[in-house]
Design a protein around this motif. Structure first.
Motif, PDB file in Angstrom:
ATOM      1  N   HIS A 197       0.688  -1.311  -0.015  1.00 61.42           N
ATOM      2  CA  HIS A 197       0.110  -0.159  -0.053  1.00 61.42           C
ATOM      3  C   HIS A 197       0.824   1.268  -0.084  1.00 61.42           C
ATOM      4  N   LYS A 198       1.918   1.091   0.211  1.00 64.31           N
ATOM      5  CA  LYS A 198       2.935   2.095   0.446  1.00 64.31           C
ATOM      6  C   LYS A 198       4.035   2.303  -0.681  1.00 64.31           C
ATOM      7  N   PHE A 200       5.170   1.007  -4.781  1.00 62.54           N
ATOM      8  CA  PHE A 200       4.840   0.397  -5.978  1.00 62.54           C
ATOM      9  C   PHE A 200       5.743   0.404  -7.022  1.00 62.54           C
ATOM     10  N   ASN A 209       7.614   5.467  -3.347  1.00 59.42           N
ATOM     11  CA  ASN A 209       6.922   5.552  -1.946  1.00 59.42           C
ATOM     12  C   ASN A 209       5.637   6.499  -2.420  1.00 59.42           C
ATOM     13  N   ILE A 210       4.681   6.083  -2.117  1.00 57.21           N
ATOM     14  CA  ILE A 210       3.158   6.707  -2.536  1.00 57.21           C
ATOM     15  C   ILE A 210       3.218   8.362  -1.760  1.00 57.21           C
ATOM     16  N   ASN A 211       3.840   8.372  -0.406  1.00 54.55           N
ATOM     17  CA  ASN A 211       3.679   9.556   0.157  1.00 54.55           C
ATOM     18  C   ASN A 211       4.879  10.551  -0.378  1.00 54.55           C
ATOM     19  N   ILE A 213       5.407  11.100  -3.658  1.00 58.95           N
ATOM     20  CA  ILE A 213       4.925  11.552  -4.912  1.00 58.95           C
ATOM     21  C   ILE A 213       4.509  13.146  -4.990  1.00 58.95           C
ATOM     22  N   PHE A 246      -1.072   0.985 -11.797  1.00 63.18           N
ATOM     23  CA  PHE A 246      -0.513   2.275 -10.910  1.00 63.18           C
ATOM     24  C   PHE A 246      -1.398   3.059 -10.598  1.00 63.18           C
ATOM     25  N   TRP A 249      -3.616   1.306  -8.076  1.00 61.55           N
ATOM     26  CA  TRP A 249      -2.896   1.463  -6.984  1.00 61.55           C
ATOM     27  C   TRP A 249      -3.146   2.955  -6.027  1.00 61.55           C
ATOM     28  N   LEU A 250      -3.057   3.960  -7.010  1.00 61.65           N
ATOM     29  CA  LEU A 250      -3.404   5.285  -6.381  1.00 61.65           C
ATOM     30  C   LEU A 250      -4.810   5.483  -5.783  1.00 61.65           C
TER      31      LEU A 250
END
Length: 251
Positions: A197-198, A200, A209-211, A213, A246, A249-250
């Motif tokens: 979840h963090k 991809f 890391n999603i945080n 972006i 992707f 996932w977002l």
């Protein structure tokens, strides 16, 4: 024996094809997506044996079996961890962990030949496997990495890492402090260690890391370019075949 390989990463499919050839087994058909596979099965005799990747570019490969009544034997090629593999054992379906080892492939093929009489059809029940993949047993993911800095060891918290990337056969972590650290691992190994979840894997070269972006912009050939908060050393591009996953996932 009629064999097909269903694998979304074409180099991996070709490598498996070569490995089978060394075992005197010819896989003439290579399929790379759920959609392509369904169309193929609708128009061709079903094979004796399928080497099947679970996560394809356009969805889980189980969708093929939802659409088509397939009686072929299946050997999974998967990067999923030991929790999901419990279900494979329950269903008496063989599996190979990626990257595929030559000896393990030979063992799986040998067991398949010993287990199935000639021309015997196979009934597959994916319910246990599907449940564990959609609702996996809770597990612990990496919370920190230890890296060598000179003669010292330094701990890096996972939340401080903006991206992982490969370069010159090395794997690096880039932190929000703007530092690169060489890791004793590979991106393939990280697939099982990072919280999905963090993080991809947007390409063969990058995990993000999603945080971290900051922005996303359209790029050539239906790709996306990712702007991270701190990392500016190279263009961070989402591979075209991973764009759909992707975006999911977002969400």
């Amino acid at each position: 024996m009629n064999i097909i390989i269903i694998e979304d990463e074409k180099p991996s499919a070709r490598r498996l094809q070569r490995m089978l050839a060394e075992l005197q087994m010819e896989a003439q058909t290579l399929l790379h997506s759920v959609e392509e596979s369904i169309e193929w099965f609708q128009n061709n005799p079903h094979p004796d044996l399928i080497f099947l990747d679970i996560q394809l570019s356009d969805g889980l490969s189980f969708e093929i079996f939802d659409a088509i009544n397939i009686k072929s034997a299946v050997i999974f090629t998967t990067a999923y961890d030991e929790y999901a593999l419990q279900a494979f054992k329950l269903n008496s379906i063989d599996y190979l962990l990626k990257p595929i080892d030559e000896d393990e492939l030979e063992r799986a093929v040998s067991e398949y030949k010993d287990r199935l009489p000639q021309n015997q059809s196979v009934t597959l029940d994916f319910n246990d496997i599907r449940r564990l993949l959609v609702n996996p047993i809770e597990r612990e993911y990496k919370k920190r990495f230890s890296v060598k800095v000179g003669q010292h060891l330094k701990l890096i918290n996972i939340d401080d890492i903006e991206c992982f990337y490969s370069e010159n056969k090395g794997t690096y972590a880039f932190t929000n402090e703007g530092r690169n650290y060489l890791l004793d691992t590979t991106l393939e190994q990280l697939e099982d260690e990072l919280e999905p979840h963090k993080f991809f894997r947007i390409s063969r070269k990058f995990f993000v890391n999603i945080n971290a972006i900051d922005d996303m912009v359209s790029y050539t050939n239906s790709r996306l370019q990712i702007k991270l908060n701190t990392y500016k050393e190279q263009d961070v591009i989402v591979a075209r075949e991973r764009v759909k996953d992707f975006k999911n996932w977002l969400a």
